[in-house]
Design a protein around this motif. Structure first.
Motif, PDB file in Angstrom:
ATOM      1  N   ARG A   1      11.715   1.712  -5.438  1.00 10.23           N
ATOM      2  CA  ARG A   1      12.334   0.729  -4.379  1.00 10.23           C
ATOM      3  C   ARG A   1      11.496   0.052  -3.465  1.00 10.23           C
ATOM      4  NH1 ARG A   1      17.506   4.194  -1.794  1.00 10.23           N
ATOM      5  NH2 ARG A   1      18.857   4.145  -3.403  1.00 10.23           N
ATOM      6  N   GLN A   2      11.520  -1.271  -3.276  1.00  9.65           N
ATOM      7  CA  GLN A   2      10.655  -1.808  -2.356  1.00  9.65           C
ATOM      8  C   GLN A   2      11.678  -2.193  -1.188  1.00  9.65           C
ATOM      9  OE1 GLN A   2       9.108  -5.565  -4.013  1.00  9.65           O
ATOM     10  NE2 GLN A   2       7.960  -5.781  -1.993  1.00  9.65           N
ATOM     11  N   VAL A   3      11.820  -1.256   0.069  1.00 12.02           N
ATOM     12  CA  VAL A   3      12.530  -1.703   0.964  1.00 12.02           C
ATOM     13  C   VAL A   3      12.343  -2.632   1.846  1.00 12.02           C
ATOM     14  CG1 VAL A   3      13.544  -0.361   3.122  1.00 12.02           C
ATOM     15  CG2 VAL A   3      12.835   1.019   1.310  1.00 12.02           C
ATOM     16  N   ILE A   4      13.520  -3.281   2.196  1.00  4.92           N
ATOM     17  CA  ILE A   4      13.469  -4.590   3.089  1.00  4.92           C
ATOM     18  C   ILE A   4      14.018  -4.242   4.439  1.00  4.92           C
ATOM     19  CG2 ILE A   4      14.442  -7.037   3.483  1.00  4.92           C
ATOM     20  CD1 ILE A   4      15.081  -6.810   0.396  1.00  4.92           C
ATOM     21  N   ALA A   5      15.141  -3.594   4.456  1.00  7.22           N
ATOM     22  CA  ALA A   5      15.466  -3.179   5.842  1.00  7.22           C
ATOM     23  C   ALA A   5      16.336  -1.871   5.492  1.00  7.22           C
ATOM     24  CB  ALA A   5      16.469  -4.377   6.516  1.00  7.22           C
ATOM     25  N   ASN A   6      16.034  -0.968   6.911  1.00  2.00           N
ATOM     26  CA  ASN A   6      16.955   0.090   6.963  1.00  2.00           C
ATOM     27  C   ASN A   6      17.924  -0.173   8.081  1.00  2.00           C
ATOM     28  OD1 ASN A   6      16.242   1.955   4.931  1.00  2.00           O
ATOM     29  ND2 ASN A   6      14.322   2.041   5.759  1.00  2.00           N
ATOM     30  N   ASN A   7      19.143   0.623   8.379  1.00  2.00           N
ATOM     31  CA  ASN A   7      19.906   0.509   9.337  1.00  2.00           C
ATOM     32  C   ASN A   7      19.937   2.011   9.919  1.00  2.00           C
ATOM     33  OD1 ASN A   7      22.016   0.103  10.998  1.00  2.00           O
ATOM     34  ND2 ASN A   7      23.667  -0.622   9.519  1.00  2.00           N
ATOM     35  N   LYS A   8      18.997   2.291  11.056  1.00  4.87           N
ATOM     36  CA  LYS A   8      18.921   3.579  11.387  1.00  4.87           C
ATOM     37  C   LYS A   8      19.846   3.814  12.308  1.00  4.87           C
ATOM     38  CE  LYS A   8      13.788   3.477  11.515  1.00  4.87           C
ATOM     39  NZ  LYS A   8      12.616   3.552  12.176  1.00  4.87           N
ATOM     40  N   LYS A   9      20.577   2.890  12.972  1.00  2.00           N
ATOM     41  CA  LYS A   9      21.586   2.771  13.982  1.00  2.00           C
ATOM     42  C   LYS A   9      22.919   3.445  13.293  1.00  2.00           C
ATOM     43  CE  LYS A   9      24.279   0.246  17.403  1.00  2.00           C
ATOM     44  NZ  LYS A   9      24.622  -1.104  17.947  1.00  2.00           N
ATOM     45  N   ALA A  10      22.977   2.946  12.132  1.00  3.12           N
ATOM     46  CA  ALA A  10      24.254   3.631  11.336  1.00  3.12           C
ATOM     47  C   ALA A  10      24.146   4.922  11.097  1.00  3.12           C
ATOM     48  CB  ALA A  10      24.431   2.819   9.864  1.00  3.12           C
ATOM     49  N   ARG A  11      23.053   5.462  10.906  1.00  7.89           N
ATOM     50  CA  ARG A  11      22.795   6.992  10.680  1.00  7.89           C
ATOM     51  C   ARG A  11      23.021   7.719  12.069  1.00  7.89           C
ATOM     52  NH1 ARG A  11      21.781   8.027   5.334  1.00  7.89           N
ATOM     53  NH2 ARG A  11      20.667   6.492   4.197  1.00  7.89           N
ATOM     54  N   HIS A  12      22.667   7.138  13.204  1.00  3.84           N
ATOM     55  CA  HIS A  12      23.098   7.781  14.433  1.00  3.84           C
ATOM     56  C   HIS A  12      24.670   7.749  15.096  1.00  3.84           C
ATOM     57  CE1 HIS A  12      22.097   8.897  18.306  1.00  3.84           C
ATOM     58  NE2 HIS A  12      22.683   7.744  18.985  1.00  3.84           N
ATOM     59  N   ASP A  13      25.080   6.378  14.742  1.00  4.91           N
ATOM     60  CA  ASP A  13      26.473   6.318  14.942  1.00  4.91           C
ATOM     61  C   ASP A  13      27.612   6.663  14.040  1.00  4.91           C
ATOM     62  OD1 ASP A  13      25.342   4.943  17.292  1.00  4.91           O
ATOM     63  OD2 ASP A  13      25.909   2.945  16.546  1.00  4.91           O
TER      64      ASP A  13
END
Length: 171
Positions: free
Chosen positions: A18-30
């Motif tokens: 995987r070559q990560v472009i973007a992560n959604n850290k807020k989703a894992r918090h909310d």
């Protein structure tokens, strides 16, 4: 080894990496993530070029069913700087590609009240753009505070054990 726009060698990811472009850290918090799926996306050429530059945001994104298809909305992929009249809209609706059985399973899961579909990460896999989506239930404020307190307590315990082990080796 490939070359970037300045002619310098760049490291190519290994097949299946995987070559990560973007992560959604807020989703894992909310949200509490109940189930995850990997989906392909229908994109235009300028969107792919913009993603290759590593620019995207999943923070406001969500997925919704229209008829029997799953669509990703409010995901920000900026316009490609070198694009012309063929450039895309930055927050347009994008179709997700999943197997029929996965679509059926997801649609059954979100029938429960309080469940939603959120994008968790966006990445390249074998040259194709993939998005990891999760069926999620929203966290309450006290759940978020409790989770942060647990993480802080774990960090402090780890720090105390490291310090104790460090001093035990000296004596």
């Amino acid at each position: 080894m490939g070359k970037n726009s300045k002619g310098k060698a760049t490291k190519q990811p290994a097949p299946g990496e995987r070559q990560v472009i973007a992560n959604n850290k807020k989703a894992r918090h909310d949200y509490t993530i109940l189930d995850t799926y990997e989906a392909g996306m229908v994109l235009t050429g300028t969107e792919v070029k913009s993603l290759r530059e590593g620019k995207a945001s999943l923070v406001d994104g969500f997925a919704v069913f229209y008829r029997d298809e799953l669509w990703l909305e409010q995901v920000y992929i900026p316009e490609y700087l070198n694009g012309s009249w063929t450039n895309h809209a930055a927050r347009r609706r994008r179709k997700l590609l999943l197997h029929r059985a996965e679509l059926t399973k997801i649609s059954r899961q979100i029938q429960d009240p309080g469940l939603t579909i959120v994008p968790l990460s966006l990445y390249f896999l074998n040259g194709r753009v993939k998005v990891e989506i999760g069926v999620a239930r929203g966290n309450r404020e006290y759940d978020k505070r409790h989770k942060l307190r647990e993480q802080q307590d774990n960090r402090e315990a780890q720090r105390a054990m490291r310090m104790r082990n460090r001093h035990a080796g000296v004596a």
